[in-house]
Scaffold this motif. Structure first.
Motif, short mmCIF file in Angstrom:
data_model
loop_
_atom_site.label_atom_id
_atom_site.label_comp_id
_atom_site.label_asym_id
_atom_site.label_seq_id
_atom_site.Cartn_x
_atom_site.Cartn_y
_atom_site.Cartn_z
N ILE A 18 0.84 -1.19 0.00
CA ILE A 18 0.00 0.00 0.00
C ILE A 18 0.88 1.24 0.00
CG2 ILE A 18 -1.83 -1.19 1.29
CD1 ILE A 18 -0.98 0.60 3.71
N ILE A 19 0.32 2.35 -0.44
CA ILE A 19 0.94 3.66 -0.29
C ILE A 19 -0.05 4.57 0.43
CG2 ILE A 19 2.40 3.48 -2.33
CD1 ILE A 19 0.39 5.31 -3.77
N LEU A 20 0.47 5.59 1.06
CA LEU A 20 -0.36 6.63 1.67
C LEU A 20 -0.16 7.91 0.87
CD1 LEU A 20 0.62 4.72 4.31
CD2 LEU A 20 -1.03 6.26 5.36
N HIS A 28 -6.07 -15.27 5.05
CA HIS A 28 -5.43 -13.95 5.11
C HIS A 28 -6.48 -12.91 4.71
CE1 HIS A 28 -1.39 -15.76 5.35
NE2 HIS A 28 -1.85 -16.61 4.46
N ALA A 29 -6.73 -11.96 5.59
CA ALA A 29 -7.64 -10.85 5.29
C ALA A 29 -6.80 -9.62 4.96
CB ALA A 29 -8.56 -10.57 6.47
N LEU A 30 -7.04 -9.05 3.79
CA LEU A 30 -6.29 -7.88 3.34
C LEU A 30 -7.10 -6.62 3.63
CD1 LEU A 30 -4.95 -9.19 -0.10
CD2 LEU A 30 -3.92 -9.37 2.16
N THR A 31 -6.45 -5.65 4.24
CA THR A 31 -7.09 -4.40 4.60
C THR A 31 -6.22 -3.25 4.15
OG1 THR A 31 -8.07 -5.43 6.55
CG2 THR A 31 -8.06 -3.03 6.48
N PHE A 32 -6.81 -2.26 3.49
CA PHE A 32 -6.04 -1.08 3.11
C PHE A 32 -6.75 0.21 3.47
CE2 PHE A 32 -8.42 -2.71 -0.47
CZ PHE A 32 -9.09 -1.62 -0.96
N ARG A 48 -4.49 19.65 3.16
CA ARG A 48 -3.07 19.76 3.48
C ARG A 48 -2.65 18.80 4.58
NH1 ARG A 48 -1.52 26.04 4.06
NH2 ARG A 48 0.56 25.10 3.92
N PHE A 49 -3.62 18.11 5.18
CA PHE A 49 -3.29 17.25 6.30
C PHE A 49 -3.75 15.80 6.13
CE2 PHE A 49 -3.82 21.57 7.99
CZ PHE A 49 -2.56 21.76 8.53
N GLN A 50 -4.75 15.56 5.31
CA GLN A 50 -5.31 14.22 5.22
C GLN A 50 -4.43 13.29 4.40
OE1 GLN A 50 -9.45 13.57 4.34
NE2 GLN A 50 -10.03 15.60 5.06
N TRP A 51 -4.18 12.10 4.97
CA TRP A 51 -3.49 11.02 4.28
C TRP A 51 -4.46 9.87 4.10
CZ3 TRP A 51 1.57 11.13 2.52
CH2 TRP A 51 2.36 12.20 2.94
N HIS A 52 -4.49 9.30 2.91
CA HIS A 52 -5.37 8.16 2.62
C HIS A 52 -4.54 7.02 2.04
CE1 HIS A 52 -9.31 10.25 3.17
NE2 HIS A 52 -8.55 11.31 2.97
N SER A 53 -4.87 5.81 2.45
CA SER A 53 -4.12 4.63 2.02
C SER A 53 -4.80 3.98 0.83
CB SER A 53 -4.00 3.62 3.16
OG SER A 53 -5.28 3.20 3.59
#
Length: 727
Positions: free
Chosen positions: A344-346, A721-725, A354-359
């Protein structure tokens, strides 16, 4: 053999250090440890090291050392797992789902055992302390309390120690570059819930600790005198009250009802952790702070490295708008940046927030795409809808008038090795936009088959169950069309089963529905001049070295500051001083300087160590950026790549299935797949809504033969395996 031996040696070393650190927590409540530790601190006062150096080395540094060794271990381990297969064992069953519930989620045997042991440790700590307190209960001179009030006050005090134990582990699950949980194979996006559990427990213990103390002050009519007291030595009550209030505000604003609807409030309030930690230090004192300082140290260093990693900003090269209101973003990547599937990337887009990061989960493969990486974004929230509207507004603009969209990127973060290759067969279950991590797996497999590489052993059979509301989402599979063709030369066989739940039979074939991706609208931003590429995190070796530099710098400045600003209180009566002399020597510095002076020295030393480490990290970052500035990928090259990827006429229709008007019967689908792969190791990966994850986890629990150790008949082993992003 040499690397394998080093990996084993590092693993043993981490186990020994972790065992020793955990033993400290078990021994700390006992009288034996109290006597021995006081004697050790008294001896350390006569050395350059000081008691503070001893506390840091014993309580704090072991966790930092495990993190440093773990980074080297992960780097070496990733080299030796290319051709490995998942090994069946009786202990492997504990990593599979054991409890599935909508209330607590999906819990494995390892997680249940860990929670049980942690609760047992808290009970042991509380019982040992409180039994010792009750046997030596003496009235307080400042507060004239009854016996029951004294006992209740001691209980409240010991609940504060339980909150301290939770705080010691609170920040470890949310580390990214210095992620301790990656050593256990747990990724950041999966370990966040441990942070939530620990935070909730800490707030409960701290609230009882603070409320009970205020209650005793109230019934004894001393609350007005004690509540605003800022003591010169010992516990600072006012600092503790501020810590509790800040912690409660952070916890309330992090509840799902607020975090999901008002993310900005959650984000801003969670940065109050700085106030929380500073006032906790002032309230608890330096000795208690060293117990929880390891998590604080690693978290602040990790935060610093992530800030530097996201600088300088890059730009979106191009974007593609799908009919299902999904945007594909193409980002520039350094050719040397390699990442594993399901990474993943953020992302932060300053023009939106200017502050929010989303994955976001990466859909491309670094094996194929050397200069770019891509992510799919489902636009159904305020932030993502703003992104969609921004890109859509530029569709009809001239190339010269298009405004480039700058972005800041953290990551990629992902598993250290190709874990999905360890299984004989793969069963992938995706819902909606949850298909994105599986696209990266399919691209990696396609790349391995395309270049004829023999380095990896691929799963012989892959089945993808894809559940969507509308048939428009099927177009997202267009980039994996080469695997859907199932050429005889392919090493693994892919079967696709699509279930469209809210549409009836449309009469279109799978190939025609995949070709609907050709209806996407593309935007190629007219960027001028070279741009910076995504270089990713610093190498694991350098990250470990930076953690070592920060630790040494902190300890050196802490020792220097204490020798400069804190009176030594040395006794010149010789080596054979009595216990009374030692006691007076221990008290001497506290009589001359307030207790908060030692707290300020810790903060100052830590800030200087972070500043020095940041300078080294900036130099390393500058050297990486100087090596290469990525030239722009021309629009013509991008169009060729896109056109070549949408030719899906050769898809073999009879090998794939498309069902309309209902959800899949997962139990039947699992049974069919197990019959086809009887006795093999099967990796089951699921990405989608929580209800889907719980249903798949329950089926894995029922149908896996991993618990039937004594059964001679070879049965399929399902590894869940459960994948979560989404965080």
């Amino acid at each position: 053999m040499g690397k394998a031996a080093v990996v084993i040696l590092l693993k043993v070393l981490m186990i020994l250090i972790s065992t020793a650190w955990l033993s400290l927590w078990l021994l700390k409540p006992t009288n034996l440890w109290t006597r021995k530790w006081k004697a050790a601190e008294s001896s350390a006062r006569n050395t350059v090291f000081g008691y503070y150096g001893l506390d840091f080395t014993v309580y704090t540094f072991p966790v930092i050392a495990v993190a440093m060794i773990g980074l080297v271990y992960l780097k070496l381990q990733s080299w030796g797992q290319r051709n490995s297969r998942q090994i069946r064992s009786s202990t492997a069953a504990f990593s599979n789902p054991l409890v599935t519930s909508s209330l607590v989620g999906i819990l494995s045997g390892v997680e249940i055992l860990s929670v049980f042991l942690f609760i047992l440790f808290l009970a042991w700590t509380f019982y040992t302390h409180i039994s010792h307190d009750f046997t030596k209960l003496t009235p307080m001179e400042s507060l004239k309390l009854d016996l029951w009030q004294l006992k209740f006050l001691r209980v409240a005090t010991r609940f504060g120690l339980l909150a301290e134990a939770c705080l010691a582990l609170l920040l470890l699950p949310i580390l990214r570059e210095l992620a301790v949980f990656r050593i256990l194979g747990i990724q950041f996006e999966a370990s966040v819930r441990y942070h939530i559990w620990l935070g909730t427990a800490m707030i409960c213990f701290a609230t009882f600790h603070g409320a009970s103390t205020l209650f005793i002050w109230g019934v004894s009519h001393y609350i007005q005198d004690e509540i605003t007291k800022w003591q010169r030595t010992g516990r600072i009550y006012l600092a503790g009250e501020i810590t509790l209030v800040v912690g409660l505000v952070m916890w309330i604003t992090s509840l799902p009802q607020i975090r999901r609807k008002r993310f900005e409030i959650f984000y801003y309030m969670h940065h109050w952790y700085i106030i929380f930690l500073v006032f906790f230090l002032l309230h608890a004192g330096d000795r208690h702070f060293y117990m929880i300082f390891a998590g604080v140290f690693l978290f602040c260093l990790d935060k610093l490295l992530r800030i530097l990693q996201s600088w300088p900003q890059t730009h979106i090269l191009s974007a593609r708008l799908y009919p299902c209101k999904v945007v594909e973003l193409i980002l520039p990547k350094d050719t040397g940046l390699k990442y594993t599937p399901t990474s993943i990337i953020l992302m932060k887009i300053p023009s939106i927030s200017r502050f929010q990061w989303h994955s976001f989960s990466i859909t491309s493969s670094s094996t194929i795409d050397h200069h770019t990486m891509s992510v799919l974004v489902k636009c159904d929230g305020r932030w993502t809808t703003s992104l969609y509207d921004n890109i859509r507004a530029q569709l009809d603009s001239d190339a010269d008038k298009m405004k480039p969209i700058p972005v800041a990127i953290e990551g990629p973060y992902g598993p250290s090795s190709l874990t999905f290759l360890r299984y004989d067969n793969l069963l992938l279950v995706a819902g909606g936009i949850g298909i994105t991590p599986f696209l990266s797996i399919l691209h990696e497999i396609a790349a391995t088959q395309g270049n004829g590489s023999s380095r990896y052993r691929l799963p012989s059979r892959i089945q993808l169950i894809y559940v969507v509301k509308k048939s428009q989402y099927i177009g997202l599979l267009q980039s994996a069309s080469s695997l859907l063709q199932n050429h005889p030369s392919n090493k693994c066989h892919l079967k696709l089963k699509v279930f469209v739940t809210q549409e009836k039979q449309c009469g279109a074939t799978l190939g025609e529905m995949l070709n609907e991706a050709s209806q996407v609208q593309s935007v190629h931003f007219g960027l001028k001049g070279p741009i910076y590429a995504i270089h990713g995190p610093q190498s694991l070796y350098w990250t470990a070295a930076l953690a070592g530099i920060a630790s040494i710098t902190f300890l050196v400045f802490l020792i220097c500051f204490n020798h400069i600003f804190v009176p030594s209180g040395k006794n010149t009566s010789g080596h054979h001083s009595s216990k009374q002399a030692v006691s007076s020597k221990m008290k001497a510095p506290k009589e001359k300087s307030p207790s908060w002076v030692a707290d300020i020295l810790i903060i100052s030393s830590f800030i200087i160590s972070l500043a020095c480490t940041s300078l080294v990290a900036i130099v390393l970052r500058w050297r990486r950026l100087k090596k290469e500035e990525v030239p722009l990928v021309s629009s013509k090259e991008e169009k060729v790549q896109q056109l070549s990827s949408i030719e899906t006429k050769d898809v073999v229709e009879e090998e794939h299935e498309v069902h309309f008007g209902g959800r899949p019967n997962l139990k039947d689908e699992f049974s069919k797949f197990l019959n086809e792969t009887n006795g093999s190791d099967i990796g089951v990966l699921v990405s989608g809504p929580e209800t889907m994850k719980e249903a798949v986890a329950s089926l894995c629990q029922q149908k896996s033969g991993c618990f039937q150790i004594g059964n001679k008949e070879k049965k399929p082993y399902l590894s869940f395996h459960a994948l979560t992003f989404t965080l």
